[in-house]
Each structure stands twice: as structure tokens, then as C-alpha cells.
Design a protein around this motif. Structure first.
Motif, PDB file in Angstrom:
ATOM      1  N   PRO A  89      17.598 -19.015   3.028  1.00 25.41           N
ATOM      2  CA  PRO A  89      18.194 -17.778   3.568  1.00 25.41           C
ATOM      3  C   PRO A  89      19.454 -18.012   4.398  1.00 25.41           C
ATOM      4  N   ASP A  90      19.528 -19.138   5.089  1.00 22.80           N
ATOM      5  CA  ASP A  90      20.678 -19.400   5.953  1.00 22.80           C
ATOM      6  C   ASP A  90      21.654 -20.405   5.344  1.00 22.80           C
ATOM      7  N   ASP A  91      21.601 -20.597   4.037  1.00 21.89           N
ATOM      8  CA  ASP A  91      22.486 -21.571   3.379  1.00 21.89           C
ATOM      9  C   ASP A  91      23.918 -21.023   3.362  1.00 21.89           C
ATOM     10  N   PRO A  92      24.881 -21.731   3.967  1.00 19.11           N
ATOM     11  CA  PRO A  92      26.259 -21.221   4.031  1.00 19.11           C
ATOM     12  C   PRO A  92      27.127 -21.615   2.828  1.00 19.11           C
ATOM     13  N   SER A  93      26.569 -22.314   1.861  1.00 18.75           N
ATOM     14  CA  SER A  93      27.385 -22.854   0.772  1.00 18.75           C
ATOM     15  C   SER A  93      28.063 -21.759  -0.034  1.00 18.75           C
TER      16      SER A  93
END
Length: 389
Positions: free
Chosen positions: A117-121
Motif C-alpha cells: 500500500p505504501d510502495d512509492p515506486s
């Protein structure tokens, strides 16, 4: 020689298992899936070059290349009793490609990355390699697996046991890029080099600014460039390496009384063509698009270094219909040294090729948006087994 090509969930190719022979002619109406089949075969070759993910991106991105229809097509949908509609997805998103040859088989399963959910890719739409397998023999089975890549883990057969080559294969790279070890994974290396040697021609240029119309620095050129820019050097190489008579016969077959001459000035090679009734030769810049394209095909098909697999996409482009029987005979000559796949919608070329020994015509058609082989039943399909994710 490849004897099976398998594609699933790529554009209109929901699941297509294609039997292959020495000469294969892929045909069908516009929109039937010919170009998709050709591109799928190129994607397999790109996996050995380490360019598969980038090639998919150039096609519009991974999501746009996936089968856009429903996961399952019921009999009622096929009969027209209910509209084609989607249902709750039960299977994971997957694009699968593979082939089986006389000795080795290879298959890929591509899917979307596992997203936190918090993956910035910024690359969350890039496909990941979920599974890759290389096996011996015609059909994938656990007992004949030679190399197995499962997500980031790559292992190879070592006698009755497995040897782990890497636990950290990047999800966006093929095992060919990281596990082709000449000592511990010789089969992986051998298959990679064979796939890299497959030859595709679909961008041979014959327009007014085509490189083949210009004089070029020449060196020995046993393999014509993808755009045909080294045409003159390639034709001279064919002559000097022993296939000059075949080349002259192919040109005379298409243009009775014609012959070509390679002129060298200041190390730059150029093509000139003598034609019946003319008092001077025509330079490459003066040749018609069709004539130049035929010369490009001669250089491609009579290569002194023939590939195991040669694939031509719509070679009839710019050619007058009267040249197509000669082109078919030229393709037949190339098939003496290479397995050939021709994608074409030119009826006259398809008919001429169908008369060649060992040629088979594979006609594609659409059924509810999905491409299928005409008259192929489940019993006619080659044996094939996909790797399980």
C-alpha cells in the motif's frame, strides 16, 4: 526446429497453441491476430536479449498488451444466447509465452508486481517474471526440467538434485541475463545464444531516404541489417562466399534478363542493376520500391550464415503480385537451411508458398474477439503444459 509455439493472454491471443513445421505461413483476414502472433514470437526472442520488459513498454505498457476479453467465454456466449460479459476474476493476471523445440522447451509467465500500500515506486505497471522454465523434450514435466526460475529464485538441474544459482534474480530480468553460466548452467547459455540468433525482418526500408539507396562503407556482411542499410555489402558477401549463382538465379527469376553489379568507390559500396533493354545500369536510388525490396529479400534469404529460425512479416509489401511466385521460390530456397515463418495476407503469395514441400498454411480467425486457428479442435492442438505459478 521449433515444433510448438504457445501464447496466452497476449492481445487477441487468449490461448493459442500453434504447431510448427519447416515452412509456416501465417495468414488470415485483417485483425485476425497475425501481427500479434508475430510480436509474441519477437517477445520470446527479446527475453534472450534482456529487452522483453522494455519492448512491452514500447507497445503501450503491460496492461495494454493483455487479453481484453472475459476470463472465460461460456458456450451460451459463443451461441449468442447471452452477451459477452465479464465475471469475477478467479485467476491471477498473467501473460504467458513459450515454445518447444526438438531438444529444449522454454516458457515464461509474466504478471504484475506485488504492490504494498505504501510502495512509492513509479514502475508498478511493469511486468515481473513470475516463472521461467527450460526443459528437455517436447512437453514440460517436473522430471525433465533443466532450469527453473520461481520469482527471484533460479535453480538448475544437477544430476538428480537441484543447484541454486541465484536467490536474487531481479523481477524485471529474465534468467538468461543472470543464470547463463557456462559451467553450471550450460543449457541456459546454449538456449540463450540460439534464441539470440533468430532472425526477424519486418523493417526493410525501400523509401526514398532508405539507407540501401545510399553508398555505404562495406565490409564482409553475412547477415543483412534489420533495415537493409548494408545491402550492397551483403550482396557482394553472398557472391564471394559461394551463393552467387543462387543470387543471380533469384534475380533473373523475378526480372528476366536483369543482373546486379556492386560498385566500390572510396571504400563505399553501392548497388547497380542492369535491366533488359537499357543502355546503362540503374543505381539503387533509381530503383522502384518493389525492385529494391526484392533485392533486400534476396540478401536476407540467401545469407551465407543462415539462422535456425527466420521470420518474415508481410514480405510482400511494395511487391507487384507478379513477383510473389518468385519470392515464394526464394523462401523455399531459404527453407533448405532454416526453419521459416512467414506472416502474410497476400493470397497469391500464400498460394505459392502452400505448394512448397514441407509447407503448412495456418489460418487465423476471430471468435468473440479471440484469435484461433481455423478448423483446429482440442484434439488437433499440440501437447502443451504451462508452468504453474
Amino acid at each position: 526446429m521449433l515444433h510448438t509455439l504457445a501464447i496466452a493472454n497476449y492481445r487477441s491471443l487468449r490461448e493459442l497453441i500453434v504447431p510448427l513445421g519447416q515452412i509456416n505461413v501465417i495468414t488470415g483476414a485483417n485483425g485476425s491476430g497475425k501481427s500479434s502472433l508475430y510480436r509474441a514470437l519477437r517477445l520470446l526472442a527479446e527475453s534472450a536479449q534482456g529487452r522483453l520488459v522494455g519492448t512491452l513498454a514500447q507497445e503501450g505498457g503491460f496492461p495494454s498488451t493483455l487479453w481484453a476479453g472475459p476470463e472465460n467465454i461460456s458456450r451460451a456466449m459463443k451461441r449468442g444466447e447471452v452477451p459477452v460479459q465479464g465475471t469475477v476474476r478467479k485467476e491471477v493476471i498473467s501473460l504467458k509465452l513459450g515454445f518447444a523445440a526438438d531438444d529444449f522447451g522454454y516458457a515464461i509467465d509474466l504478471g504484475l508486481p506485488e504492490q504494498a500500500p505504501d510502495d512509492p515506486s513509479f514502475f508498478l505497471k511493469d511486468p515481473h517474471f513470475k516463472r521461467e522454465c527450460i526443459w528437455a523434450g517436447p512437453v514440460l514435466r517436473e522430471s525433465v526440467l533443466l532450469a527453473d526460475r520461481d520469482h527471484s529464485l533460479c535453480k538448475v538441474r544437477n544430476g538428480r538434485d537441484w543447484q541454486i544459482l541465484s536467490r536474487h534474480v531481479p523481477p524485471y530480468d529474465s534468467l538468461f541475463s543472470h543464470c547463463a553460466d557456462p559451467l553450471r548452467a550450460a543449457e541456459v547459455l546454449a538456449l540463450r545464444e540460439r534464441m539470440r540468433a533468430w532472425r526477424f525482418y519486418d523493417h526493410l526500408r525501400s523509401d526514398a531516404q532508405a539507407p540501401a539507396r545510399q553508398a555505404q562503407i562495406g565490409t564482409y556482411t553475412p547477415v543483412l541489417a534489420h533495415d537493409g542499410g548494408d545491402l550492397a555489402a551483403a550482396l557482394q558477401t553472398i557472391r564471394e562466399l559461394g551463393r552467387g549463382e543462387e543470387m543471380d538465379a533469384a534475380i533473373t527469376d523475378a526480372f528476366p534478363g536483369a543482373r546486379i553489379e556492386i560498385v566500390v568507390e572510396n571504400s563505399r559500396f553501392s548497388v547497380q542493376m542492369w535491366q533488359s533493354g537499357l543502355l546503362r545500369p540503374l543505381s539503387a536510388a533509381e530503383l522502384s520500391d518493389g525492385t529494391l525490396r526484392y533485392l533486400l529479400l534476396v540478401a536476407a534469404l540467401l545469407s551465407p550464415r543462415p539462422p535456425e529460425l527466420l521470420v518474415l512479416n508481410e514480405p510482400e509489401t511494395s511487391l507487384h503480385p507478379d513477383l510473389l511466385p518468385a519470392l515464394a521460390r526464394l523462401i523455399g530456397a531459404a527453407a533448405a537451411h532454416s526453419q521459416v515463418i512467414v506472416v502474410s495476407h497476400a493470397a497469391r503469395l500464400v498460394t505459392a508458398l502452400s505448394r512448397l514441400r514441407e509447407a503448412q498454411v495456418l489460418q487465423l480467425e476471430k471468435e468473440l474477439g479471440a484469435s484461433r486457428l481455423l478448423d483446429q479442435t482440442p484434439l488437433d492442438r499440440p501437447a502443451w503444459q504451462w508452468p504453474v505459478r
